[in-house]
Design an enzyme around this catalytic site. Structure first.
Site, mmCIF file in Angstrom:
data_model
loop_
_atom_site.group_PDB
_atom_site.id
_atom_site.type_symbol
_atom_site.label_atom_id
_atom_site.label_comp_id
_atom_site.label_asym_id
_atom_site.label_seq_id
_atom_site.Cartn_x
_atom_site.Cartn_y
_atom_site.Cartn_z
ATOM 1 N N GLY A 11 -4.428 9.553 26.113
ATOM 2 C CA GLY A 11 -3.096 8.772 26.426
ATOM 3 C C GLY A 11 -1.795 9.797 26.060
ATOM 4 O O GLY A 11 -0.682 9.648 26.540
ATOM 5 N N ALA A 12 -1.840 10.808 25.282
ATOM 6 C CA ALA A 12 -0.931 11.784 24.959
ATOM 7 C C ALA A 12 -0.401 12.707 25.718
ATOM 8 O O ALA A 12 0.856 12.585 25.438
ATOM 9 C CB ALA A 12 -1.738 12.649 23.828
ATOM 10 N N ALA A 13 -0.738 12.762 26.998
ATOM 11 C CA ALA A 13 0.267 13.523 28.353
ATOM 12 C C ALA A 13 0.997 12.476 28.772
ATOM 13 O O ALA A 13 1.472 12.844 29.824
ATOM 14 C CB ALA A 13 -0.950 13.883 28.837
ATOM 15 N N GLY A 14 1.109 11.259 28.640
ATOM 16 C CA GLY A 14 2.157 9.419 29.202
ATOM 17 C C GLY A 14 2.710 10.004 28.539
ATOM 18 O O GLY A 14 3.750 10.938 27.127
ATOM 19 N N PHE A 15 3.897 8.998 29.193
ATOM 20 C CA PHE A 15 5.188 8.219 28.132
ATOM 21 C C PHE A 15 4.926 8.232 26.727
ATOM 22 O O PHE A 15 5.849 9.313 25.838
ATOM 23 C CB PHE A 15 6.246 7.856 28.756
ATOM 24 C CG PHE A 15 7.675 6.847 28.080
ATOM 25 C CD1 PHE A 15 8.184 7.894 27.305
ATOM 26 C CD2 PHE A 15 7.124 6.218 28.052
ATOM 27 C CE1 PHE A 15 8.807 6.642 26.960
ATOM 28 C CE2 PHE A 15 7.957 5.011 27.278
ATOM 29 C CZ PHE A 15 9.408 5.870 27.279
ATOM 30 N N THR A 127 0.689 -4.441 24.727
ATOM 31 C CA THR A 127 1.571 -5.674 25.240
ATOM 32 C C THR A 127 2.715 -5.948 24.240
ATOM 33 O O THR A 127 1.434 -6.875 24.492
ATOM 34 C CB THR A 127 2.348 -4.486 26.169
ATOM 35 O OG1 THR A 127 3.541 -5.259 26.902
ATOM 36 C CG2 THR A 127 0.776 -5.106 26.988
ATOM 37 N N ASP A 128 4.081 -6.604 24.724
ATOM 38 C CA ASP A 128 4.251 -8.164 23.915
ATOM 39 C C ASP A 128 4.565 -9.180 25.894
ATOM 40 O O ASP A 128 3.945 -9.963 25.671
ATOM 41 C CB ASP A 128 6.091 -8.072 23.657
ATOM 42 C CG ASP A 128 6.588 -7.268 25.433
ATOM 43 O OD1 ASP A 128 5.966 -6.639 26.089
ATOM 44 O OD2 ASP A 128 8.333 -7.786 25.170
ATOM 45 N N GLU A 129 3.923 -7.861 26.953
ATOM 46 C CA GLU A 129 3.675 -8.374 28.436
ATOM 47 C C GLU A 129 2.061 -9.528 27.803
ATOM 48 O O GLU A 129 2.487 -10.095 28.286
ATOM 49 C CB GLU A 129 3.189 -8.012 29.199
ATOM 50 C CG GLU A 129 4.359 -7.167 29.689
ATOM 51 C CD GLU A 129 4.516 -6.572 31.518
ATOM 52 O OE1 GLU A 129 3.984 -7.270 32.096
ATOM 53 O OE2 GLU A 129 5.330 -6.060 30.795
ATOM 54 N N TYR A 151 -1.443 -6.367 35.106
ATOM 55 C CA TYR A 151 -1.730 -5.212 34.051
ATOM 56 C C TYR A 151 -1.725 -6.310 33.189
ATOM 57 O O TYR A 151 -2.378 -5.266 31.433
ATOM 58 C CB TYR A 151 -0.424 -4.629 34.160
ATOM 59 C CG TYR A 151 0.347 -3.937 33.109
ATOM 60 C CD1 TYR A 151 -0.448 -2.503 32.103
ATOM 61 C CD2 TYR A 151 1.543 -5.102 31.828
ATOM 62 C CE1 TYR A 151 -0.439 -1.936 31.136
ATOM 63 C CE2 TYR A 151 1.511 -4.000 30.896
ATOM 64 C CZ TYR A 151 1.715 -2.989 30.703
ATOM 65 O OH TYR A 151 1.207 -2.461 29.763
HETATM 66 N N1 LIG Z 1 6.374 2.086 27.965
HETATM 67 C C1 LIG Z 1 5.730 1.043 27.814
HETATM 68 O O1 LIG Z 1 7.147 0.126 27.574
HETATM 69 C C2 LIG Z 1 5.123 0.656 26.971
HETATM 70 C C3 LIG Z 1 5.798 -1.020 26.347
HETATM 71 C C4 LIG Z 1 4.514 -1.647 25.567
HETATM 72 C C5 LIG Z 1 2.935 -1.243 25.718
HETATM 73 N N2 LIG Z 1 2.682 -0.203 26.170
HETATM 74 C C6 LIG Z 1 1.643 0.829 26.275
HETATM 75 O O2 LIG Z 1 1.782 1.871 25.655
HETATM 76 C C7 LIG Z 1 1.045 2.505 26.324
HETATM 77 C C8 LIG Z 1 1.014 3.695 26.824
HETATM 78 O O3 LIG Z 1 2.102 4.141 27.900
HETATM 79 P P1 LIG Z 1 2.797 4.625 28.769
HETATM 80 O O4 LIG Z 1 4.277 4.107 29.101
HETATM 81 O O5 LIG Z 1 3.141 5.812 28.052
HETATM 82 O O6 LIG Z 1 2.012 4.626 29.983
HETATM 83 P P2 LIG Z 1 2.030 6.029 31.156
HETATM 84 O O7 LIG Z 1 1.272 5.536 32.305
HETATM 85 O O8 LIG Z 1 3.133 6.803 30.884
HETATM 86 O O9 LIG Z 1 0.697 6.758 30.315
HETATM 87 C C9 LIG Z 1 -0.546 6.642 30.106
HETATM 88 C C10 LIG Z 1 -1.558 7.196 30.290
HETATM 89 O O10 LIG Z 1 -2.625 7.165 29.589
HETATM 90 C C11 LIG Z 1 -3.305 8.195 31.001
HETATM 91 N N3 LIG Z 1 -4.492 7.157 31.241
HETATM 92 C C12 LIG Z 1 -4.992 6.402 32.211
HETATM 93 N N4 LIG Z 1 -5.643 5.423 32.771
HETATM 94 C C13 LIG Z 1 -7.077 6.895 32.038
HETATM 95 C C14 LIG Z 1 -8.221 6.995 32.243
HETATM 96 N N5 LIG Z 1 -8.692 5.806 32.478
HETATM 97 N N6 LIG Z 1 -8.738 7.694 30.775
HETATM 98 C C15 LIG Z 1 -7.931 8.789 29.678
HETATM 99 N N7 LIG Z 1 -6.197 9.016 30.267
HETATM 100 C C16 LIG Z 1 -6.001 7.701 31.242
HETATM 101 C C17 LIG Z 1 -2.301 8.791 31.783
HETATM 102 O O11 LIG Z 1 -3.330 10.234 32.741
HETATM 103 C C18 LIG Z 1 -1.496 8.921 30.889
HETATM 104 O O12 LIG Z 1 -1.236 10.171 30.501
HETATM 105 C C19 LIG Z 1 -0.079 1.801 27.209
HETATM 106 O O13 LIG Z 1 -1.089 1.634 26.870
HETATM 107 C C20 LIG Z 1 0.575 0.357 27.439
HETATM 108 O O14 LIG Z 1 -0.225 -0.423 28.165
HETATM 109 C C21 LIG Z 1 3.872 0.429 26.711
#
Ligand SMILES: NC(=O)c1ccc[n+]([C@@H]2O[C@H](COP(=O)([O-])OP(=O)(O)OC[C@H]3O[C@@H](n4cnc5c(N)ncnc54)[C@H](O)[C@@H]3O)[C@@H](O)[C@H]2O)c1
Length: 329
Positions: A11-15, A127-129, A151
């Site tokens: 998930g490195a290309a996500g947020f 997540t806390d959810e 989710y």
């Molecule tokens: N953003 C928040 O506030 C928050 C809070 C608590 C926990 N989290 C957890 O942190 C993690 C990252 O969250 P985020 O906000 O960066 O999400 P995001 O949606 O920005 O990024 C998720 C990334 O996962 C990749 N991805 C999704 N499905 C995939 C698959 N099947 N195979 C490979 N890659 C896949 C996506 O391409 C994306 O780059 C998640 O597990 C989320 O549950 C997020």
């Protein structure tokens, strides 16, 4: 400091993943690092491109649900930090099976690859959810999981799969549960970047329901530092909450953003139908990670001006907003 030969960050290309990957690349200068991502709509190549200039870092475009891809990634790895997931609650009401596929089957597939290749440490970002709504006080890591939407249910289910791997196979897993994370590079569907982008495009802010629902906010950079602290000092088999005390109602968030754009909330905030179910409040205690030496450094109000500048300069990453602003869908 433990030395790792090869680290995988999913998930490195996500947020959040991009912030964690940045921190890992800096913290472990001798490790080979694989950034694993399927590149869904929520990701962006610019979130990681700067990291790929480093020859130790490679990108693997792959789906978690593909066993061969997971095996390729974890082969020779001694640390996996797993963040890849479908992450947006609103989408989970419409397409909940996708959430089960990526978050549960995907985590299971990755865990099976990690188990069969004897990965030394598997850090799972949850997540806390998963605790469900907490109307008063806060909960620690021993609280019962009680998810209330597709989710959070998929995130809790992923934890249960890992629990089974931990108990049955003795797989070395650490669970991390965080509250709402904020910062640059978050896809504008979550509240802060959406509000900023709507203001930048001259669109009113929309709040689900009454606006009284509250969330706690943690900076992505603080979260990444917490994950590193847990990798360094955490105990295998344990769960750690990483949290914040900065709690705001959705209306308060809207007022803050309006204030920074010098706009009157009475004119710029509208209220729309609520989600099918909208947890009123999440609240976690995080004494356990503090005891490892982690402390929160960044407040929402300090980071918002930087976020506004960043979203203003990077609007072309999110063309759907320009379409929306021009009356499209
Ligand atoms: N953003 C928040 O506030 C928050 C809070 C608590 C926990 N989290 C957890 O942190 C993690 C990252 O969250 P985020 O906000 O960066 O999400 P995001 O949606 O920005 O990024 C998720 C990334 O996962 C990749 N991805 C999704 N499905 C995939 C698959 N099947 N195979 C490979 N890659 C896949 C996506 O391409 C994306 O780059 C998640 O597990 C989320 O549950 C997020």
């Amino acid at each position: 400091m433990p030395a790792f030969k090869k680290i995988v960050v999913t998930g490195a290309a996500g947020f959040v993943g991009s912030h964690v990957a940045e921190a890992i690349v800096e913290m472990y200068p001798d490790s080979q690092i694989v950034l694993f991502d399927k590149m869904t709509y929520a990701s962006h190549s610019d979130n990681v491109i700067h990291l790929l200039r480093d020859k130790r870092v490679e990108f693997q475009l792959a789906d978690l649900c593909d066993p061969d891809s997971c095996i390729k990634a974890v082969n020779g790895a001694d640390l996996v930090v797993h963040l890849a997931a479908e992450s947006h609650v609103d989408n989970s009401f419409g397409n909940s099976l996708l959430f089960t596929r990526s978050n549960v089957l995907g985590t299971h597939t990755l865990a099976e690859a990690a188990r069969s290749h004897n990965v030394g440490l598997f850090v799972h970002v949850s997540t806390d959810e998963v605790y469900g709504q907490i109307l008063e006080g806060d909960v620690d890591e021993t609280a019962k999981l009680n998810p209330t939407n597709p989710y959070s249910a998929s995130k809790a289910a992923a934890e249960m799969v890992l629990n089974g791997y931990q108990k049955s196979y003795g797989m070395p897993i650490i669970m991390v549960r965080a509250n709402n994370i904020f910062g640059i590079r978050q896809f504008p569907e979550k509240i802060l970047p959406t509000f900023i982008m709507r203001m930048l495009h001259g669109m009113k802010l929309q709040i689900h329901g009454s606006g009284k629902n509250c969330r706690r906010y943690l900076a992505a950079t603080d979260f990444a530092a917490g994950v590193l602290k847990i990798i360094e000092k955490g105990t295998i088999g344990e769960a750690y909450n990483i949290g914040s005390d900065e709690e705001f109602t959705n209306s308060e968030v809207a007022n803050m953003i309006c204030g920074l754009f010098d706009r009157d909330p009475g004119e710029w905030v509208t209220y729309v139908d609520d989600r099918p179910f909208n947890d009123f409040r999440y609240a976690i205690s995080y004494d356990k990670v503090k005891a490892l030496g982690w402390a929160r450094k960044v407040n929402v109000a300090d980071r918002l001006p930087q976020m506004i500048t960043w979203y203003s300069e990077n609007q072309d990453r999110y063309p759907h907003f320009t379409r929306l602003a021009n009356g499209g869908r």
